[in-house]
Write an enzyme that holds these catalytic residues in place. Structure first.
Site, short mmCIF file in Angstrom:
data_model
loop_
_atom_site.label_atom_id
_atom_site.label_comp_id
_atom_site.label_asym_id
_atom_site.label_seq_id
_atom_site.Cartn_x
_atom_site.Cartn_y
_atom_site.Cartn_z
N LYS A 110 0.82 -1.21 0.00
CA LYS A 110 0.00 0.00 0.00
C LYS A 110 0.86 1.27 0.00
O LYS A 110 0.42 2.33 -0.43
CB LYS A 110 -0.93 0.02 1.21
CG LYS A 110 -1.80 -1.23 1.40
CD LYS A 110 -2.74 -1.45 0.24
CE LYS A 110 -3.88 -2.41 0.57
NZ LYS A 110 -3.48 -3.79 0.84
C1 LIG Z 1 -4.19 -5.00 0.50
C2 LIG Z 1 -3.35 -6.22 0.44
C3 LIG Z 1 -3.58 -7.25 -0.48
C4 LIG Z 1 -4.76 -7.21 -1.42
O1 LIG Z 1 -4.63 -6.21 -2.40
P1 LIG Z 1 -5.93 -5.67 -3.19
O2 LIG Z 1 -5.45 -4.55 -4.00
O3 LIG Z 1 -6.90 -5.25 -2.12
O4 LIG Z 1 -6.44 -6.81 -3.98
C5 LIG Z 1 -2.70 -8.31 -0.53
N1 LIG Z 1 -1.66 -8.40 0.33
C6 LIG Z 1 -1.40 -7.44 1.24
C7 LIG Z 1 -0.25 -7.61 2.15
C8 LIG Z 1 -2.23 -6.32 1.33
O5 LIG Z 1 -1.96 -5.37 2.24
#
Ligand SMILES: *Cc1c(COP(=O)(O)O)cnc(C)c1O
Length: 487
Positions: A110
């Protein structure tokens, strides 16, 4: 380049309008009206740094920003707050290619989008002559919350409000959020799951009388969730950069298709890969990897999206999601912008909890699979014993599902590694040795790597946020606190 709502492509918006609004007023998501094509045969791409790749992509997608504005955003976002100079390096571990997206401040992918989103919003505000304070509403399954808090902490003219599932995140994730500093940050645990939080956030963003009431007080709502298009575009950059890193490393011939496996929850990360592919990047097959909450696996197999199922709290909590918002953007692509159809599907989903489309619409380049917690632990342990590489549980889900899919075994494959194992030390250690204490210190010893500085001192930091609320109270909480910070 203009954007429109997935539910109405007659109205067009600029990037800065879309990023400030977060969600379209009709409840749809902003999408590029048409995706551009890039010339990926141009050899310049191989020489570009991460920042230069971002600039090249943003110039097209954020066409109402000046080049100065873009450069400012990029250099403020992708600097030494990442502990790898390459920002998003591809780690080649024997035959595995891992795109490591966890070198930012909060140790999860993120950070790649949320390091830049506050800067994009700031510049967008200038372009739009916006004088309102912006209140960023964020629902999190664990990682978005902390990354958004870090990104927006003390950002001028914003308040950031995060809601996380009180009983559905890892200990480290929870501590990261509860210890967040900043005069404009607000954190609440909710008695509910991510889907509940996201539903309420979307409701607030589309509640016109609520919005009007706040605008009178000089406050405009937006979101840092991946429903915001300002999250999606920055995520395309690392797929493009990774492709050319692999070409440069001799792991791929220029132009050769690269298969990608993505641990998926809200469908944002994998959608960014799909957008990159649609813009001409030679991506082959896309693997949508889920945990026990495998609503998407069923969807890709049958065309039926059915949320009537048990919600599981798994060891990959950031993917504990049943309503994947970004699927709506995927529907816009595959239906070629058929907004009436999308409105019907989303209406069905809202009313009945499910929708169905003709399976033939699902293109052949998408695959889907899932891993149980047991299979996830097995994957962590087997990769650690054969390669000496420690995957976090989310990455392990993406690894596991490719092992079961013959179409993924022979061609070049990129596994998207979305979090550092240190963020999930308990689950990772349980996979490696059952009687471990689960601490980051023990994990550090086993991996023979220091604990990342981002979390090493977490336990010593004071708890600054320890409030919780019911799902139904979220709107009142938001209104009350926005009134309070104003006065
Ligand atoms: C948010 C997240 C995901 C999923 O990603 P999306 O974009 O919501 O599909 C997978 N792994 C981690 C560690 C995340 O923080």
């Amino acid at each position: 380049m203009n954007y429109c709502s997935t539910r109405n492509n007659a109205l067009e918006f600029t990037f800065s309008q879309a990023v400030l609004m977060g969600l379209a007023p009709d409840g749809g998501l902003f999408v590029p009206k048409a995706l551009p094509t890039f010339d990926f045969e141009d050899e310049r791409w191989s020489a570009f740094t991460y920042q230069e790749t971002a600039f090249e992509v943003f110039k097209t997608f954020m066409s109402d920003f000046s080049e100065d504005q873009l450069s400012r955003c990029i250099s403020a976002a992708y600097d030494d707050k990442f502990d790898e100079q390459g920002i998003a390096p591809v780690n080649h571990v024997e035959e595995l290619n891992l795109l490591e997206l966890f070198h930012g401040r909060t140790l999860a992918f993120k950070d790649l989008a949320l390091s830049i989103l506050p800067h994009l919003m700031h510049e967008a505000s200038k372009i739009q002559g916006n004088r309102n304070k912006i209140a960023i509403l964020t629902a999190t399954s664990g990682d978005t919350g902390k990354a958004a808090l870090e990104g927006f902490s003390d950002a001028v003219g914003t308040e950031i409000i995060v809601f996380y599932p009180r009983d559905g995140v890892s200990e480290i994730q929870k501590l990261q959020m509860k210890t967040q500093t900043g005069s404009n940050v607000h954190v609440y645990g909710i008695n509910g799951n991510f889907d509940d939080a996201q539903r309420q956030v979307k409701r607030m963003l589309t509640d016109e009388s609520f919005a009007q009431g706040l605008i009178k007080e000089g406050v405009q709502l937006s979101s840092a969730n991946s429903i915001n298009i300002g999250r999606l575009i920055p995520q395309m950059v690392y797929y493009i950069h990774a492709y050319f890193q692999m070409v440069s490393a001799g792991k791929l011939r220029a132009g050769e298709p690269l298969n990608v496996s993505v641990p998926t929850g809200n469908f944002g990360n994998i959608l960014a890969a799909y957008y990159a592919k649609e813009c001409g990047l030679p991506i082959g097959k896309l693997m949508c990897a889920s945990n026990q909450n495998h609503v998407l696996t069923e969807f890709f197999d049958s065309g039926i999206y059915d949320t009537h199922r048990e919600f599981h709290c798994t060891i990959s909590p950031s993917m504990d999601i049943l309503v994947s918002s970004n699927l709506e953007r995927f529907l816009y692509q595959i239906s070629e912008g058929d907004c009436l159809k999308i409105e019907r599907w989303m209406g069905d989903l809202h009313r009945t909890g499910s929708f169905k489309l003709d399976k033939s619409m699902l293109k052949e380049d998408f695959y889907a699979g899932f891993a149980s917690d047991e299979e996830t632990r097995e994957a962590i342990s087997s990769v650690f014993s054969t390669h000496g590489y420690m995957m976090d549980p989310h990455t392990a889900v993406a690894y596991h599902v490719t092992k079961k899919e013959p179409a993924f075994l022979k061609e070049p494959l990129l596994i998207v590694s979305t979090a550092s194992p240190f963020k999930f030390s308990e689950a990772v250690l349980e996979a490696i040795e059952a009687d471990s204490d689960g601490s980051i210190k023990t994990l550090s010893e086993i991996m023979a790597q220091p604990v990342p500085s981002q979390i090493a001192l977490l336990h010593k930091q004071p708890i600054l946020h320890d409030t919780s609320c019911e799902v139904e109270e979220m709107q009142v909480v938001v209104r009350d606190l926005l009134m309070e910070v104003k006065s």
